[in-house]
Design a protein around this motif. Sequence first.
Motif, PDB file in Angstrom:
ATOM      1  N   LEU A  36      42.443  36.859  30.278  1.00 44.39           N
ATOM      2  CA  LEU A  36      42.113  35.473  29.951  1.00 44.39           C
ATOM      3  C   LEU A  36      41.369  34.807  31.108  1.00 44.39           C
ATOM      4  CD1 LEU A  36      42.443  33.042  27.988  1.00 44.39           C
ATOM      5  CD2 LEU A  36      44.550  32.515  29.215  1.00 44.39           C
ATOM      6  N   ASN A  37      41.915  34.908  32.313  1.00 38.57           N
ATOM      7  CA  ASN A  37      41.314  34.258  33.482  1.00 38.57           C
ATOM      8  C   ASN A  37      39.946  34.806  33.835  1.00 38.57           C
ATOM      9  OD1 ASN A  37      43.662  32.768  33.700  1.00 38.57           O
ATOM     10  ND2 ASN A  37      44.482  33.944  35.402  1.00 38.57           N
ATOM     11  N   GLU A  38      39.752  36.105  33.619  1.00 40.21           N
ATOM     12  CA  GLU A  38      38.507  36.752  34.035  1.00 40.21           C
ATOM     13  C   GLU A  38      37.556  37.001  32.859  1.00 40.21           C
ATOM     14  OE1 GLU A  38      37.914  36.908  37.160  1.00 40.21           O
ATOM     15  OE2 GLU A  38      39.954  36.453  37.818  1.00 40.21           O
ATOM     16  N   HIS A  39      37.908  36.474  31.687  1.00 39.49           N
ATOM     17  CA  HIS A  39      37.064  36.586  30.485  1.00 39.49           C
ATOM     18  C   HIS A  39      36.772  38.041  30.126  1.00 39.49           C
ATOM     19  CE1 HIS A  39      36.632  32.291  30.930  1.00 39.49           C
ATOM     20  NE2 HIS A  39      36.221  32.481  32.167  1.00 39.49           N
ATOM     21  N   VAL A  40      37.826  38.843  30.117  1.00 36.95           N
ATOM     22  CA  VAL A  40      37.726  40.258  29.749  1.00 36.95           C
ATOM     23  C   VAL A  40      38.225  40.400  28.318  1.00 36.95           C
ATOM     24  CG1 VAL A  40      38.589  42.579  30.238  1.00 36.95           C
ATOM     25  CG2 VAL A  40      38.070  41.022  32.129  1.00 36.95           C
ATOM     26  N   GLU A  79      40.822  49.639  31.860  1.00 37.84           N
ATOM     27  CA  GLU A  79      40.809  49.963  33.291  1.00 37.84           C
ATOM     28  C   GLU A  79      41.720  49.011  34.068  1.00 37.84           C
ATOM     29  OE1 GLU A  79      40.354  51.828  36.712  1.00 37.84           O
ATOM     30  OE2 GLU A  79      39.633  52.580  34.788  1.00 37.84           O
ATOM     31  N   VAL A  80      41.688  47.737  33.733  1.00 37.70           N
ATOM     32  CA  VAL A  80      42.568  46.763  34.384  1.00 37.70           C
ATOM     33  C   VAL A  80      44.024  47.129  34.119  1.00 37.70           C
ATOM     34  CG1 VAL A  80      43.297  44.337  34.395  1.00 37.70           C
ATOM     35  CG2 VAL A  80      40.859  44.902  34.372  1.00 37.70           C
ATOM     36  N   GLY A  81      44.329  47.509  32.888  1.00 34.02           N
ATOM     37  CA  GLY A  81      45.687  47.922  32.551  1.00 34.02           C
ATOM     38  C   GLY A  81      46.139  49.116  33.374  1.00 34.02           C
ATOM     39  N   LYS A  82      45.261  50.080  33.550  1.00 37.74           N
ATOM     40  CA  LYS A  82      45.595  51.251  34.361  1.00 37.74           C
ATOM     41  C   LYS A  82      45.856  50.856  35.813  1.00 37.74           C
ATOM     42  CE  LYS A  82      42.893  54.427  31.562  1.00 37.74           C
ATOM     43  NZ  LYS A  82      41.655  55.216  31.498  1.00 37.74           N
ATOM     44  N   GLN A  83      45.062  49.937  36.332  1.00 36.49           N
ATOM     45  CA  GLN A  83      45.254  49.491  37.712  1.00 36.49           C
ATOM     46  C   GLN A  83      46.574  48.743  37.869  1.00 36.49           C
ATOM     47  OE1 GLN A  83      41.817  47.489  39.368  1.00 36.49           O
ATOM     48  NE2 GLN A  83      40.443  48.921  38.343  1.00 36.49           N
ATOM     49  N   MET A 143      44.955  41.779  41.734  1.00 34.70           N
ATOM     50  CA  MET A 143      43.906  41.985  40.733  1.00 34.70           C
ATOM     51  C   MET A 143      42.849  40.892  40.786  1.00 34.70           C
ATOM     52  SD  MET A 143      44.549  44.881  39.495  1.00 34.70           S
ATOM     53  CE  MET A 143      43.253  44.840  38.272  1.00 34.70           C
ATOM     54  N   GLU A 144      43.263  39.653  41.014  1.00 31.43           N
ATOM     55  CA  GLU A 144      42.288  38.571  41.137  1.00 31.43           C
ATOM     56  C   GLU A 144      41.375  38.797  42.334  1.00 31.43           C
ATOM     57  OE1 GLU A 144      44.683  35.033  41.081  1.00 31.43           O
ATOM     58  OE2 GLU A 144      44.844  35.058  38.904  1.00 31.43           O
ATOM     59  N   THR A 145      41.935  39.296  43.423  1.00 32.22           N
ATOM     60  CA  THR A 145      41.128  39.619  44.601  1.00 32.22           C
ATOM     61  C   THR A 145      40.112  40.698  44.265  1.00 32.22           C
ATOM     62  OG1 THR A 145      42.936  39.037  46.087  1.00 32.22           O
ATOM     63  CG2 THR A 145      41.225  40.457  46.980  1.00 32.22           C
ATOM     64  N   ARG A 146      40.497  41.675  43.518  1.00 33.47           N
ATOM     65  CA  ARG A 146      39.576  42.755  43.124  1.00 33.47           C
ATOM     66  C   ARG A 146      38.438  42.207  42.271  1.00 33.47           C
ATOM     67  NH1 ARG A 146      43.547  47.939  41.906  1.00 33.47           N
ATOM     68  NH2 ARG A 146      44.309  48.083  44.028  1.00 33.47           N
ATOM     69  N   PHE A 147      38.742  41.282  41.367  1.00 32.39           N
ATOM     70  CA  PHE A 147      37.688  40.696  40.549  1.00 32.39           C
ATOM     71  C   PHE A 147      36.741  39.843  41.380  1.00 32.39           C
ATOM     72  CE2 PHE A 147      39.992  41.904  36.730  1.00 32.39           C
ATOM     73  CZ  PHE A 147      38.965  42.109  35.842  1.00 32.39           C
ATOM     74  N   ARG A 148      37.266  39.169  42.372  1.00 31.62           N
ATOM     75  CA  ARG A 148      36.432  38.289  43.206  1.00 31.62           C
ATOM     76  C   ARG A 148      35.428  39.093  44.031  1.00 31.62           C
ATOM     77  NH1 ARG A 148      38.371  35.500  39.896  1.00 31.62           N
ATOM     78  NH2 ARG A 148      39.803  33.822  40.177  1.00 31.62           N
ATOM     79  N   ARG A 149      35.789  40.337  44.351  1.00 37.16           N
ATOM     80  CA  ARG A 149      34.904  41.185  45.167  1.00 37.16           C
ATOM     81  C   ARG A 149      33.728  41.715  44.352  1.00 37.16           C
ATOM     82  NH1 ARG A 149      38.530  45.482  48.111  1.00 37.16           N
ATOM     83  NH2 ARG A 149      39.862  45.147  46.338  1.00 37.16           N
ATOM     84  N   HIS A 150      33.841  41.717  43.030  1.00 35.20           N
ATOM     85  CA  HIS A 150      32.767  42.303  42.208  1.00 35.20           C
ATOM     86  C   HIS A 150      31.839  41.265  41.690  1.00 35.20           C
ATOM     87  CE1 HIS A 150      34.515  46.173  42.545  1.00 35.20           C
ATOM     88  NE2 HIS A 150      35.612  45.849  41.895  1.00 35.20           N
TER      89      HIS A 150
END
Length: 71
Positions: free
Chosen positions: A28-32, A41-45, A64-71
Amino acid sequence: MLSDLHCAGFLSPGEVERLQKVLDEICLNEHVAHHSALCDEVGKQIVYLYRSGIRESTEILAIMETRFRRH
């Protein structure tokens, strides 16, 4: 996706429920889109983090939010 892990005996129903809530919030937060390759992939992580000993939902969310911010 996560419910498959319960069926395979990797996670209890309660663990699946907790991790599914984390996955739902991240998507929801990352619009996935649910049922997308990225969501899988997020679920696996998330499961990897949990099985590595990170049990707090808030901590998994932060990582996970940190990982999204890096991309």
